[in-house]
Design a protein around this motif. Structure first.
Motif, short mmCIF file in Angstrom:
data_model
loop_
_atom_site.label_atom_id
_atom_site.label_comp_id
_atom_site.label_asym_id
_atom_site.label_seq_id
_atom_site.Cartn_x
_atom_site.Cartn_y
_atom_site.Cartn_z
N HIS A 214 2.72 -7.65 4.60
CA HIS A 214 2.09 -6.35 4.37
C HIS A 214 3.15 -5.26 4.41
O HIS A 214 3.93 -5.17 5.36
N LYS B 72 3.53 -1.08 3.95
CA LYS B 72 2.75 0.15 3.91
C LYS B 72 3.68 1.35 3.95
O LYS B 72 4.48 1.51 4.87
N GLU C 29 -3.33 0.19 -3.28
CA GLU C 29 -3.19 -1.03 -2.48
C GLU C 29 -3.39 -2.23 -3.39
O GLU C 29 -4.46 -2.40 -3.98
N ARG D 46 0.85 -1.19 0.00
CA ARG D 46 0.00 0.00 0.00
C ARG D 46 0.88 1.24 0.00
O ARG D 46 1.63 1.48 0.96
#
Length: 336
Positions: A67, A69, A152, A15
């Motif tokens: 993940h 970010k 994302e 993201r």
């Protein structure tokens, strides 16, 4: 490379940062009670960046990082002050890494050089402050742009080993032994199939301080292009090799048939592999007689360069290296 540490495929949710909002602000000072608009711009969001690192050989460091970010940009302020940019996230990957969309398979990026950087997912743009919207008819705009949203997406990172020479053959053909003798690599070696479960790389020293990189690819079996055996997992590593060195033991029942089977599996997987230069090494000649070698020569393709070797007895290895180097530094027609 230990099998538990060699990771050539990871799937990560990325993201990028959202851009900061532009500011709605008017200049207000002691002697300027009704100043004009001076709202600053928002900062852009952080990028998700891929960066090549020649010191990395695996995607292990990203295996548990599911993940990623990046930081959002901050909002603009009065006095035409722009917001800060969001901090980028840099994912360092080995050379030969490809980023793909997991749903469509579309290639998004490819890293082939040390230090190469590619913005995989750009951060959102910062919004413009109200200072940008003043005009002769609108001298006090009370609006500004919001920041652009970040992206994302899930992304698949695949590693395809970059090597000059790729060893192609059935399990237990002697590929790992050959690599261990020609280079300082120490792959696992044993007298049973599928000893090699991960690709191994070795640097082979040549004459006058020259060298080339050789990759030992886990053994192919018939049907590998359809996923049998170790299947498609390692066939992709062959795509990045400049020269394909087929290794078939001299005591095989039908060397020509084995060669054709290996060739067919590569063709089924990717027809473009047929355009690569090919060499054939008949290994383990210490296990057969000279009369057998003469018989083998009669059955092999005429245009295919063939070298008879024994890694254990050190026979034919200099000749093999000469043949490989000649192929690496020339542009011969692909063998039939």
């Amino acid at each position: 490379m230990a099998s538990s540490n060699f990771i050539d495929y990871v799937k990560i949710n990325c993201r990028s940062g959202a851009g900061g909002a532009g500011s709605v602000h008017f200049r207000r000072e002691k002697h300027t009670p009704k100043g004009g608009p001076d709202g600053g711009d928002g900062g852009r969001g952080g990028h998700i960046i891929l960066k090549g690192n020649a010191q990395l050989w695996t995607l292990l460091h990203l295996k548990y990082r599911k993940h990623v970010k990046a930081e959002n940009g901050t909002a603009g302020e009065g006095g035409r002050r722009s917001g800060a940019q969001g901090q980028d996230v840099i994912l360092e990957v080995p050379l030969g890494t490809i980023a793909r969309n997991p749903d469509t398979g579309k290639q998004l990026a490819e890293i082939t050089e040390d230090g190469q950087e590619i913005i995989l997912f750009p951060g959102g743009r910062g919004g413009l402050g109200n200072d940008h919207f003043k005009s002769a008819t609108q001298q006090a705009p009370d609006y500004a742009q919001p920041g652009e949203a970040g992206l994302e997406e899930w992304v698949v990172l695949e590693l395809k080993l970059l090597a000059d020479v790729g060893l192609v053959g059935f399990p237990n053909a002697g590929k790992s032994t050959l690599l261990s003798v020609l280079s300082a690599a120490r792959p696992e070696i044993a007298d049973y199939p599928f000893t090699t479960l991960v690709p191994n790389l070795g640097v082979v020293a040549y004459r006058d301080y020259k060298s080339f990189v050789m990759a030992d690819i886990p053994g192919i079996i018939e049907g590998a292009s359809q996923g049998k055996g170790l299947g498609l997992r390692f066939l992709r590593h062959i795509e990045r090799n400049s020269v394909l060195l087929f290794v078939i033991p001299a005591n095989s029942d039908d060397i020509r048939q084995e060669y054709n089977t290996l060739l067919n599996e590569l063709r089924e997987y990717n027809p473009e592999l047929m355009d690569k230069d090919r060499l054939l090494a008949i290994s383990k000649i210490d296990l057969v007689d000279q009369s057998d070698i003469a018989r083998i020569k009669e059955t092999l393709p005429k245009k295919l360069p063939v070298t008879f070797i024994s890694a254990v007895s050190q026979l034919g290895l200099d000749e093999l290296k000469d043949s490989i180097w000649q192929r690496l530094t020339a542009n011969p027609e692909p063998a039939e």
